[in-house]
Design an enzyme around this catalytic site. Sequence first.
Site, short mmCIF file in Angstrom:
data_model
loop_
_atom_site.label_atom_id
_atom_site.label_comp_id
_atom_site.label_asym_id
_atom_site.label_seq_id
_atom_site.Cartn_x
_atom_site.Cartn_y
_atom_site.Cartn_z
N ASP A 65 0.84 -1.19 0.00
CA ASP A 65 0.00 0.00 0.00
C ASP A 65 0.87 1.24 0.00
O ASP A 65 1.54 1.55 0.99
CB ASP A 65 -0.90 0.00 1.23
CG ASP A 65 -1.81 1.21 1.27
OD1 ASP A 65 -2.91 1.14 0.68
OD2 ASP A 65 -1.43 2.25 1.86
N TYR A 70 3.79 9.61 -0.14
CA TYR A 70 4.81 8.96 0.68
C TYR A 70 6.22 9.20 0.16
O TYR A 70 7.20 9.01 0.87
CB TYR A 70 4.56 7.45 0.76
CG TYR A 70 3.23 7.07 1.37
CD1 TYR A 70 2.43 8.00 2.04
CD2 TYR A 70 2.74 5.77 1.26
CE1 TYR A 70 1.21 7.65 2.58
CE2 TYR A 70 1.51 5.41 1.80
CZ TYR A 70 0.75 6.35 2.45
OH TYR A 70 -0.46 5.99 2.98
N LYS A 99 -2.16 5.93 -4.31
CA LYS A 99 -3.19 6.93 -4.06
C LYS A 99 -2.87 8.25 -4.74
O LYS A 99 -1.72 8.72 -4.71
CB LYS A 99 -3.34 7.18 -2.55
CG LYS A 99 -3.52 5.92 -1.72
CD LYS A 99 -3.62 6.25 -0.23
CE LYS A 99 -3.49 4.99 0.59
NZ LYS A 99 -2.08 4.55 0.70
N HIS A 132 -6.76 9.85 -2.25
CA HIS A 132 -6.16 9.82 -0.91
C HIS A 132 -7.01 10.55 0.13
O HIS A 132 -7.25 10.04 1.23
CB HIS A 132 -4.76 10.43 -0.96
CG HIS A 132 -3.86 9.97 0.14
ND1 HIS A 132 -2.48 9.93 0.01
CD2 HIS A 132 -4.11 9.52 1.39
CE1 HIS A 132 -1.95 9.48 1.13
NE2 HIS A 132 -2.92 9.23 1.98
N SER A 238 -3.36 0.63 12.47
CA SER A 238 -3.99 -0.39 13.30
C SER A 238 -3.46 -0.41 14.73
O SER A 238 -4.13 -0.93 15.63
CB SER A 238 -3.78 -1.77 12.68
OG SER A 238 -4.47 -1.88 11.45
#
Length: 342
Positions: A65, A70, A99, A132, A238
């Site tokens: 991902d 980034y 994205k 995004h 997460s």
Amino acid sequence: MLTRRILPKLNLVKSSIFKRSIMSIILNPTGQAMPQVGFGLWKVPQETCAETVYNAIKSGYRLFDGAQDYGNEKEAGDGIRKAIADGLVKREELFITSKLWNAFHSKEHVLEMTKKSLADWGLDYFDLWLIHFPIAQKYVDPATRYPPNLLYDVDAGTMEFEDVPISETWAEMEKAVELGYAKNIGISNFAGALIIDLLRYAKIKPSVLQIEHHPYLTQPQIVALAKQRGIAITAYSSFGPQSFLELNHPGAQKVGLLLSSDMITSIASAHGKTPAQVLLRWATQRGLAVIPKSNSQTRLAENLNHLDFDLTEEELAQISGLDCGMRFNDPADWPGQIYIFA
């Protein structure tokens, strides 16, 4: 009388293309299998990204991902090409997500920047191409600065926005599918009302919604909405505040670390698992995909191989009970005090 159209529930299947037994989510409307556990490339340094991706593939990861923002797409692509050249994997065995950044939402730039990202990755297509954020910022020429990040005027520290509706951006995303640049398209950081509005005019429905999701921010309403509309959910961050400590995020200082929570560590001990595996299983057992990252080879394997146990209903409820609405990736916290709408 109003009626609701209930789309088929998301199916979890074991994908036969992987050497390891990795659960996959079947995406609407294409029927493509997306691995339920992937590797997130946010904050992976350029200088180590190629090696990190290569090692992740060796560990069994097949979903990566990424994002234009980034700043490591080229390096991630280098790692993928090396893995393919070394015979570790075939392109069709990988699921690559990237994205579209906020500065490229207008119809003049979506396809242009889609092709740029593909060229940076060294790929012919994305398996999944996401918007995004549902925020259109003023265009920054890549020759001037890439990725442009949040600020339009770096010296002044300001952000500037453009009047580009999501409908315009989405129409170009659909063209990316028609032209073969992406197999699936989706959205990230969208609120429920925006999703409902998008579904009214979308010719190609979003396959995936990516959201911040952890026990401190469970977002049950939007999770239910996405599932009801047949949209798969990928959870990012997460582990909650873990990724935001080094960014000095004020919220990360207000709540305890989930990985060292007494409740999480106790549940992990009861199952003979790590706290990270418990947090990931809390999401995947409820049908969400996850994209953790780690620079440790041991933790890479642990994060990937967390699907071999189940939490009890009581444990799932206990973890969900930690919800306090703590959002770490909130546009309201973005830097800059002056907002200029062009």
